[in-house]
Design a protein around this motif. Structure first.
Motif, PDB file in Angstrom:
ATOM      1  N   LEU A 197       0.831  -1.204   0.000  1.00  0.00           N
ATOM      2  CA  LEU A 197       0.000   0.000   0.000  1.00  0.00           C
ATOM      3  C   LEU A 197       0.865   1.254   0.000  1.00  0.00           C
ATOM      4  CD1 LEU A 197      -2.642   1.661   0.572  1.00  0.00           C
ATOM      5  CD2 LEU A 197      -2.181   1.218   2.999  1.00  0.00           C
ATOM      6  N   ALA A 198       1.846   1.299   0.902  1.00  0.00           N
ATOM      7  CA  ALA A 198       2.711   2.476   0.990  1.00  0.00           C
ATOM      8  C   ALA A 198       3.523   2.660  -0.285  1.00  0.00           C
ATOM      9  CB  ALA A 198       3.632   2.342   2.201  1.00  0.00           C
ATOM     10  N   LEU A 199       3.989   1.561  -0.871  1.00  0.00           N
ATOM     11  CA  LEU A 199       4.773   1.663  -2.100  1.00  0.00           C
ATOM     12  C   LEU A 199       3.912   2.193  -3.248  1.00  0.00           C
ATOM     13  CD1 LEU A 199       7.389   1.169  -3.679  1.00  0.00           C
ATOM     14  CD2 LEU A 199       6.593  -1.185  -4.086  1.00  0.00           C
ATOM     15  N   VAL A 200       2.732   1.636  -3.420  1.00  0.00           N
ATOM     16  CA  VAL A 200       1.848   2.086  -4.498  1.00  0.00           C
ATOM     17  C   VAL A 200       1.518   3.565  -4.327  1.00  0.00           C
ATOM     18  CG1 VAL A 200      -0.500   1.880  -5.412  1.00  0.00           C
ATOM     19  CG2 VAL A 200       0.872  -0.174  -5.020  1.00  0.00           C
ATOM     20  N   ALA A 201       1.207   3.986  -3.094  1.00  0.00           N
ATOM     21  CA  ALA A 201       0.882   5.386  -2.853  1.00  0.00           C
ATOM     22  C   ALA A 201       2.057   6.293  -3.198  1.00  0.00           C
ATOM     23  CB  ALA A 201       0.487   5.572  -1.387  1.00  0.00           C
TER      24      ALA A 201
ATOM     25  N   LEU B  97       1.311  -3.384  -9.823  1.00  0.00           N
ATOM     26  CA  LEU B  97       1.151  -3.936  -8.476  1.00  0.00           C
ATOM     27  C   LEU B  97      -0.324  -4.079  -8.124  1.00  0.00           C
ATOM     28  CD1 LEU B  97       3.955  -1.996  -6.552  1.00  0.00           C
ATOM     29  CD2 LEU B  97       3.959  -4.400  -7.230  1.00  0.00           C
ATOM     30  N   ILE B  98      -1.134  -3.116  -8.521  1.00  0.00           N
ATOM     31  CA  ILE B  98      -2.566  -3.213  -8.260  1.00  0.00           C
ATOM     32  C   ILE B  98      -3.178  -4.379  -9.039  1.00  0.00           C
ATOM     33  CG2 ILE B  98      -4.785  -2.059  -8.636  1.00  0.00           C
ATOM     34  CD1 ILE B  98      -3.390   0.582  -7.959  1.00  0.00           C
ATOM     35  N   VAL B  99      -2.803  -4.520 -10.291  1.00  0.00           N
ATOM     36  CA  VAL B  99      -3.303  -5.636 -11.104  1.00  0.00           C
ATOM     37  C   VAL B  99      -2.860  -6.972 -10.502  1.00  0.00           C
ATOM     38  CG1 VAL B  99      -3.161  -6.755 -13.357  1.00  0.00           C
ATOM     39  CG2 VAL B  99      -3.465  -4.281 -13.216  1.00  0.00           C
TER      40      VAL B  99
ATOM     41  N   ARG C 203       9.791   9.903 -16.752  1.00  0.00           N
ATOM     42  CA  ARG C 203       9.921   9.717 -15.308  1.00  0.00           C
ATOM     43  C   ARG C 203       8.562   9.543 -14.647  1.00  0.00           C
ATOM     44  NH1 ARG C 203      14.563  13.729 -12.833  1.00  0.00           N
ATOM     45  NH2 ARG C 203      16.337  12.943 -14.047  1.00  0.00           N
ATOM     46  N   ALA C 204       7.538  10.130 -15.229  1.00  0.00           N
ATOM     47  CA  ALA C 204       6.184   9.952 -14.695  1.00  0.00           C
ATOM     48  C   ALA C 204       5.605   8.601 -15.089  1.00  0.00           C
ATOM     49  CB  ALA C 204       5.278  11.075 -15.188  1.00  0.00           C
ATOM     50  N   LEU C 205       5.909   8.167 -16.291  1.00  0.00           N
ATOM     51  CA  LEU C 205       5.309   6.944 -16.811  1.00  0.00           C
ATOM     52  C   LEU C 205       5.794   5.708 -16.065  1.00  0.00           C
ATOM     53  CD1 LEU C 205       3.397   5.848 -18.954  1.00  0.00           C
ATOM     54  CD2 LEU C 205       5.360   5.636 -20.506  1.00  0.00           C
ATOM     55  N   ALA C 206       7.086   5.633 -15.753  1.00  0.00           N
ATOM     56  CA  ALA C 206       7.649   4.427 -15.138  1.00  0.00           C
ATOM     57  C   ALA C 206       7.002   4.112 -13.783  1.00  0.00           C
ATOM     58  CB  ALA C 206       9.162   4.559 -15.013  1.00  0.00           C
TER      59      ALA C 206
ATOM     60  N   LEU D 159       3.325   3.020 -14.223  1.00  0.00           N
ATOM     61  CA  LEU D 159       3.152   1.658 -14.724  1.00  0.00           C
ATOM     62  C   LEU D 159       3.413   0.631 -13.635  1.00  0.00           C
ATOM     63  CD1 LEU D 159       4.786   1.936 -18.273  1.00  0.00           C
ATOM     64  CD2 LEU D 159       2.350   1.705 -17.713  1.00  0.00           C
ATOM     65  N   VAL D 160       4.415   0.878 -12.814  1.00  0.00           N
ATOM     66  CA  VAL D 160       4.708  -0.066 -11.732  1.00  0.00           C
ATOM     67  C   VAL D 160       3.557  -0.088 -10.723  1.00  0.00           C
ATOM     68  CG1 VAL D 160       6.241  -0.577  -9.806  1.00  0.00           C
ATOM     69  CG2 VAL D 160       7.200   0.112 -11.996  1.00  0.00           C
ATOM     70  N   ALA D 161       3.017   1.082 -10.379  1.00  0.00           N
ATOM     71  CA  ALA D 161       1.888   1.138  -9.446  1.00  0.00           C
ATOM     72  C   ALA D 161       0.689   0.382 -10.001  1.00  0.00           C
ATOM     73  CB  ALA D 161       1.523   2.597  -9.160  1.00  0.00           C
TER      74      ALA D 161
END
Length: 572
Positions: A208-212, A261-263, A250-253, A256-258
């Protein structure tokens, strides 16, 4: 390269304070942090699908941390967020102290606030550690440009996730622990629940903290890209156009990772960590709705014993479970009529019975010592009485911490010190199905539930929790505790049966779904069919070791290299 975030002085930060590297955030910054923490309480039960709301609130929290000017202001911001979350999330403790304990309202309110202030130390510590390990605070050295906000980075995002997870683990461990409202619980119906069988509730909180943090990182770089794009259009500068493309990348990377992780969290529940074992069980879970102020009075004791005798013998099942201390007397003092009735019922119908009562050892002189909060089990056509003694006792409820007798004396509750059972105890067998039992508060400690599966010769396939939440009235505590139980099923891949005094009595399958539930504050029982499971989830095998090891390694890396990366990137 230009800093991706505006370097203008923030409101409330003077030029002289900035030049000296001092902390000069306005007071409302911390009040906003408290308000955000209070809003985060809405992420937990009974809010449906609150995990999505929690992601948004945590993104705001991380964004708010990036506005801080050093480790002190970061720690104070985390402290404010934690206090807001906890004082609004566990306010029902006031009900137990005032309504049932008879403590004066001002004293009960003060005790709640002081306890919440103590609990808020851990999110404050996590935010301070993040500040160091993300390079935000230059490891305590004065920054030449403290007026610049912190530009979120990859190592900052991983530092936030790791510091947050360790802070929550410490809150659930120090002084016997109080992990209620750990952030991962709100994800039971959220997009990150799939990580529970891998790393437990603290691992879900880590995700959760990482995605946020990654969402904030992406949004701020996207804002910087828009700013660069506007400048490039006005000046026709090729350099600024390149800067725009760089910021967009820099915004896209992180975005995409967030999203990935949600998927992954949404798809992981499709993985079958455990498989069915043995025949399904028919279970009956009883709810007596005995008023707390009558529970230990003579008339209330007699009425409770008669009521539970009637409910237990009402109809057969493979297993019947009563709430915690449903029979509120020492097991040696159970009326013979009750003991004979349920023994005869068990033998004649093939029903196994688990009932809550007070345990104790009788000395040769006839004195009763080592009182325990226990569950006793009757197996059909067996003369052996199963016994489980509660291990993880509730401070101020089942034991008095050293030096706090004066506090307990402020309440009109007959509290004493119970003896502790073993950490891992033998399971109860229903036919050939091993069942792991725990009492009330114990099911908020996922590592101990995992150990009860991992460290036994015959791993149980079903979990049973017997509890009494009447101390907390008709409050959110009932729904929160049910949500906690659902997390235990996700972590272990096993169903959970809950028999409670006032609510919420429920049966939960191995995937965290409530398959039967009784309305709170009603008398009766629910019947359900549950399938025992076998096998180990990664969390059962490793417990909290996985998230702790990863977090410590990442924080060590951040502490060692974060400030250097920050200076190299020209970030504040």
């Amino acid at each position: 390269m230009a800093d991706p975030i505006s370097s203008r002085l923030r409101p409330g930060v003077t030029s002289s304070a900035a030049a000296e590297g001092g902390r000069a955030l306005p007071r409302w910054h911390y009040l906003v942090a408290v308000a955000a923490g209070a809003a985060n309480t809405l992420s937990f039960a009974p809010t449906p699908h609150g995990g999505w709301l929690e992601i948004a609130i945590f993104a705001f929290f991380y964004l708010w941390l990036t506005r801080t000017t050093g480790w002190k202001s970061a720690a104070l911001t985390g402290f404010g967020f934690g206090f807001g979350n906890l004082v609004t999330g566990v306010w029902w403790l006031y009900v137990s102290m005032h309504d049932y304990g008879g403590m004066a309202a001002p004293l009960a309110g003060a005790a709640l606030v002081l306890f919440s202030l103590y609990l808020a130390i851990y999110p404050g510590l996590a935010a301070g550690v993040w500040s160091f390990c993300a390079g935000h605070a230059s490891n305590g050295r004065a920054d030449p440009r403290p007026q610049l906000p912190f530009a979120p980075t990859w190592h900052g995002a991983f530092a936030f996730a790791s510091a947050w997870a360790i802070g929550e683990w410490l809150r659930g461990y120090v002084f016997t622990g109080f992990p209620w409202l750990s952030s991962g619980y709100a994800q039971v119906d959220g997009p990150l629940a799939g990580f529970a069988p891998i790393a437990g509730v603290y691992g879900v909180g880590w995700m959760l903290a990482l995605v946020a943090a990654l969402i904030v990182q992406a949004l701020l770089h996207a804002r910087a890209a828009r700013g660069s794009g506007n400048g490039a259009g006005n000046n026709g500068s090729k350099a600024k156009a390149n800067s725009t493309r760089s910021e967009t990348a820099r915004a896209l990377a992180p975005a995409l990772v967030a999203v990935a992780l949600i998927v992954a969290g949404l798809l992981l529940p499709l993985v079958q960590w455990t498989v069915p074992a043995n025949a399904p069980l028919t279970v009956r879970l009883l709810q007596g709705n005995v008023k707390q102020d009558m529970k230990f009075e003579e008339a209330g004791v007699i009425a409770a014993i008669d009521e539970y005798q009637r409910m237990i013998t009402e109809r057969r099942a493979d297993l019947v479970v009563t709430p915690e201390t449903a029979i509120p007397v020492l097991v040696q003092a159970v009326p013979p009529s009750f003991a004979q009735a349920i023994r005869q019922f068990s033998d004649s119908t093939g029903t196994s019975i688990l009932f809550g009562a007070i345990g104790g050892d009788v000395t040769p002189e006839g004195r009763v010592v080592n009182y325990t909060n226990s569950l006793f089990g009757i197996t059909p056509n067996s003369g052996t009485l199963y016994r489980y003694d509660k291990h993880h006792l509730v401070p101020f409820g089942e034991f008095v911490p050293y030096g706090f007798r004066w506090f307990v004396d402020l309440m009109k509750i007959p509290l004493g010190d119970f003896a502790r059972g073993a950490v891992v105890q033998k399971p109860f067998f229903v036919h050939n199905q091993a069942v792991a039992v725990d009492i009330c508060y114990e099911d908020i400690f996922g590592e101990e539930i995992a150990a009860s599966i991992r460290d036994t010769d015959t791993p149980p396939g079903v979990l049973v929790n017997s509890t009494n939440l009447a101390w907390f009235g008709n409050t959110i505590a009932l729904d929160q505790h049910l949500q906690i139980a659902r997390m235990r099923t996700l972590e272990t891949g096993r169903p959970m049966l809950r028999a409670t005094n006032t609510g919420t009595t429920a049966a939960i399958d191995a995937h965290g779904n409530v398959i039967a539930r009784m309305p709170p504050f009603t008398i009766g029982s629910i019947e359900a069919h549950v399938q025992g499971m076998t096998g180990r989830t990664p969390y059962v095998s490793a417990g909290n070791n996985t998230v702790l090891a990863v977090s410590v390694l990442l924080l060590a890396f951040g502490f060692a290299f974060g400030p250097g990366l920050r200076r190299r990137n020209g970030q504040a």
